[in-house]
Design a protein around this motif. Structure first.
Motif, PDB file in Angstrom:
ATOM      1  N   GLU A  34       0.827  -1.203   0.000  1.00 58.22           N
ATOM      2  CA  GLU A  34       0.000   0.000   0.000  1.00 58.22           C
ATOM      3  C   GLU A  34       0.867   1.261   0.000  1.00 58.22           C
ATOM      4  O   GLU A  34       0.569   2.245  -0.699  1.00 58.22           O
ATOM      5  CB  GLU A  34      -0.919  -0.009   1.221  1.00 58.22           C
ATOM      6  N   TRP A  38       0.864   4.206  -2.838  1.00 60.99           N
ATOM      7  CA  TRP A  38       0.667   5.624  -2.543  1.00 60.99           C
ATOM      8  C   TRP A  38       1.878   6.459  -2.957  1.00 60.99           C
ATOM      9  O   TRP A  38       1.732   7.636  -3.317  1.00 60.99           O
ATOM     10  CB  TRP A  38       0.409   5.811  -1.052  1.00 60.99           C
ATOM     11  N   THR A  41       1.633   7.312  -6.725  1.00 54.16           N
ATOM     12  CA  THR A  41       0.379   7.906  -7.178  1.00 54.16           C
ATOM     13  C   THR A  41       0.123   9.190  -6.402  1.00 54.16           C
ATOM     14  O   THR A  41       0.803   9.496  -5.428  1.00 54.16           O
ATOM     15  CB  THR A  41      -0.803   6.934  -6.983  1.00 54.16           C
ATOM     16  N   GLU A  43      -3.185  11.478  -4.828  1.00 60.46           N
ATOM     17  CA  GLU A  43      -4.625  11.513  -4.562  1.00 60.46           C
ATOM     18  C   GLU A  43      -5.192  12.871  -4.953  1.00 60.46           C
ATOM     19  O   GLU A  43      -4.652  13.911  -4.546  1.00 60.46           O
ATOM     20  CB  GLU A  43      -4.895  11.241  -3.084  1.00 60.46           C
ATOM     21  N   GLY A  47     -10.997  13.947  -3.730  1.00 64.28           N
ATOM     22  CA  GLY A  47     -11.364  12.549  -3.795  1.00 64.28           C
ATOM     23  C   GLY A  47     -11.302  11.996  -5.204  1.00 64.28           C
ATOM     24  O   GLY A  47     -10.966  12.692  -6.167  1.00 64.28           O
ATOM     25  N   SER A  49     -10.193   8.495  -7.814  1.00 66.13           N
ATOM     26  CA  SER A  49      -9.123   7.509  -7.977  1.00 66.13           C
ATOM     27  C   SER A  49      -7.765   8.192  -8.007  1.00 66.13           C
ATOM     28  O   SER A  49      -7.625   9.330  -8.472  1.00 66.13           O
ATOM     29  CB  SER A  49      -9.342   6.709  -9.262  1.00 66.13           C
ATOM     30  N   ASN A  50      -6.754   7.482  -7.538  1.00 62.05           N
ATOM     31  CA  ASN A  50      -5.405   8.025  -7.507  1.00 62.05           C
ATOM     32  C   ASN A  50      -4.844   8.169  -8.918  1.00 62.05           C
ATOM     33  O   ASN A  50      -5.135   7.366  -9.809  1.00 62.05           O
ATOM     34  CB  ASN A  50      -4.486   7.121  -6.675  1.00 62.05           C
ATOM     35  N   GLN A  51      -4.027   9.190  -9.096  1.00 63.18           N
ATOM     36  CA  GLN A  51      -3.421   9.476 -10.395  1.00 63.18           C
ATOM     37  C   GLN A  51      -1.959   9.023 -10.378  1.00 63.18           C
ATOM     38  O   GLN A  51      -1.206   9.336  -9.470  1.00 63.18           O
ATOM     39  CB  GLN A  51      -3.495  10.977 -10.687  1.00 63.18           C
ATOM     40  N   LYS A 260      -1.815  15.885   5.790  1.00 60.55           N
ATOM     41  CA  LYS A 260      -2.747  15.169   4.897  1.00 60.55           C
ATOM     42  C   LYS A 260      -2.152  14.900   3.515  1.00 60.55           C
ATOM     43  O   LYS A 260      -2.885  14.732   2.545  1.00 60.55           O
ATOM     44  CB  LYS A 260      -4.066  15.951   4.746  1.00 60.55           C
ATOM     45  N   ASP A 261      -0.834  14.844   3.421  1.00 54.50           N
ATOM     46  CA  ASP A 261      -0.179  14.520   2.149  1.00 54.50           C
ATOM     47  C   ASP A 261       0.269  13.065   2.224  1.00 54.50           C
ATOM     48  O   ASP A 261       1.431  12.761   2.494  1.00 54.50           O
ATOM     49  CB  ASP A 261       1.012  15.451   1.911  1.00 54.50           C
ATOM     50  N   TYR A 262      -0.654  12.149   1.968  1.00 58.78           N
ATOM     51  CA  TYR A 262      -0.378  10.731   2.147  1.00 58.78           C
ATOM     52  C   TYR A 262       0.640  10.218   1.137  1.00 58.78           C
ATOM     53  O   TYR A 262       1.450   9.335   1.459  1.00 58.78           O
ATOM     54  CB  TYR A 262      -1.677   9.928   2.042  1.00 58.78           C
ATOM     55  N   SER A 263       0.608  10.727  -0.066  1.00 55.18           N
ATOM     56  CA  SER A 263       1.532  10.262  -1.092  1.00 55.18           C
ATOM     57  C   SER A 263       2.967  10.633  -0.732  1.00 55.18           C
ATOM     58  O   SER A 263       3.887   9.827  -0.876  1.00 55.18           O
ATOM     59  CB  SER A 263       1.155  10.861  -2.454  1.00 55.18           C
TER      60      SER A 263
END
Length: 294
Positions: A34, A38, A41, A43, A47, A49-51, A260-263
């Protein structure tokens, strides 16, 4: 000719192995997959799908001066913590190994720090070394502003180094004591009969014989300093002041869960994992040559 051992009941073997494989898959391979997904990709902000962005997140990480600061701080933290913790643990183990009065009580007491959770250790050190309370406040009254982790980055880094070293000292102590007690007493007694003092016997007989244990603990402590230091940093300094204690593992948390920058956080976690694996490989490749197992 020796016969190969066989296990006829494959279903029983699979049933015994399955729980461990399930735990490894759920708590290691799945999260790692996972994180890698991430990391490559992005987000969308609203919201969806991930790019796919490829290496863009990694390029952003490596171009950030704040990230390289966290790498520098993490390396300093890991090296100093490992050295301090091992030094304290080997001294405690040597004292207990001499079987002084009350050595059984010392065995239990010295291991207690490792039984405490990292946040509890961080909270304890935060209050013990608070500049306006406890014995440190008495020192600050004589030497104003000599110690203030809230304002001085060096003091803050020293605080988390002491906390992490204290927390790991009990773990290291157990292994060092076991290694020392495995040394034949005749070797130490022979050194004493030849006129070698306590320090000489320690340096020339005992320490060389426990180098395999020392090598193992170096790897464990460095790895632990990189991945299990979040609780202490979060409770004591929150990565400050001025990012002086912003370790890599804490920056992953702050960017991912606070920013909040998960990627970006996932990319940093992949870099941290590769760094830890690389350090472990280098230690086995070059340092292990100096370790003698017989």
């Amino acid at each position: 000719m020796e016969k190969r051992a066989t296990f006829s009941n494959l279903w029983l073997a699979a049933a015994l192995v399955a729980p461990q494989l399930l735990l490894v898959f759920v708590f290691f391979y799945w999260p790692s997959g996972e994180a890698l997904y991430w990391a490559v990709t992005l987000e969308p902000p609203f919201g969806g799908s991930n790019q796919w962005v490829g290496w863009m997140n990694f390029e952003t990480v490596f171009a950030d001066p704040k990230y390289w600061n966290s790498v520098r701080v993490s390396v300093i933290f890991a090296l100093l913590t490992t050295a301090l913790s091992l030094a304290i643990a080997v001294l405690l183990a040597l004292f207990v190994d001499r079987r002084l009065a009350g050595h059984q009580i010392y065995k239990f007491t010295y291991f207690i720090p490792y039984a405490l959770a990292a946040p509890a250790v961080g909270l304890a050190f935060r209050f013990i070394f608070a500049p306006d309370a406890g014995f440190v406040s008495a020192i600050n009254r004589v030497f104003p502003n000599l110690w203030n982790p809230a304002l001085d980055g060096t003091d803050a880094l020293a605080l988390i180094i002491m906390a992490q070293a204290w927390n790991m000292a009990g773990y290291n102590f157990v292994f060092f004591l076991a290694a020392l007690q495995s040394i034949p007493r005749t070797l130490v007694e022979a050194g004493a009969m030849d006129g070698a003092g306590v320090l000489r016997r320690m340096r020339d007989i005992q320490l060389p014989l426990i180098t395999p244990t020392l090598f193992f603990l170096v790897i464990i402590n460095i790895t632990d300093s990189f991945v299990n230091s979040f609780g202490i940093v979060d409770i004591t300094t929150n990565g400050g002041p001025a990012r002086a204690t912003d370790l890599m593992v804490y920056k992953i948390y702050s960017d991912g869960f606070q920013g909040k920058d998960y990627s970006l956080a996932a990319a940093q976690s992949i870099v941290l994992m590769v760094l830890v694996v690389s350090l472990t490989f280098l230690q086995f490749r070059f340092i292990e040559r100096r370790v003698h197992y017989s």
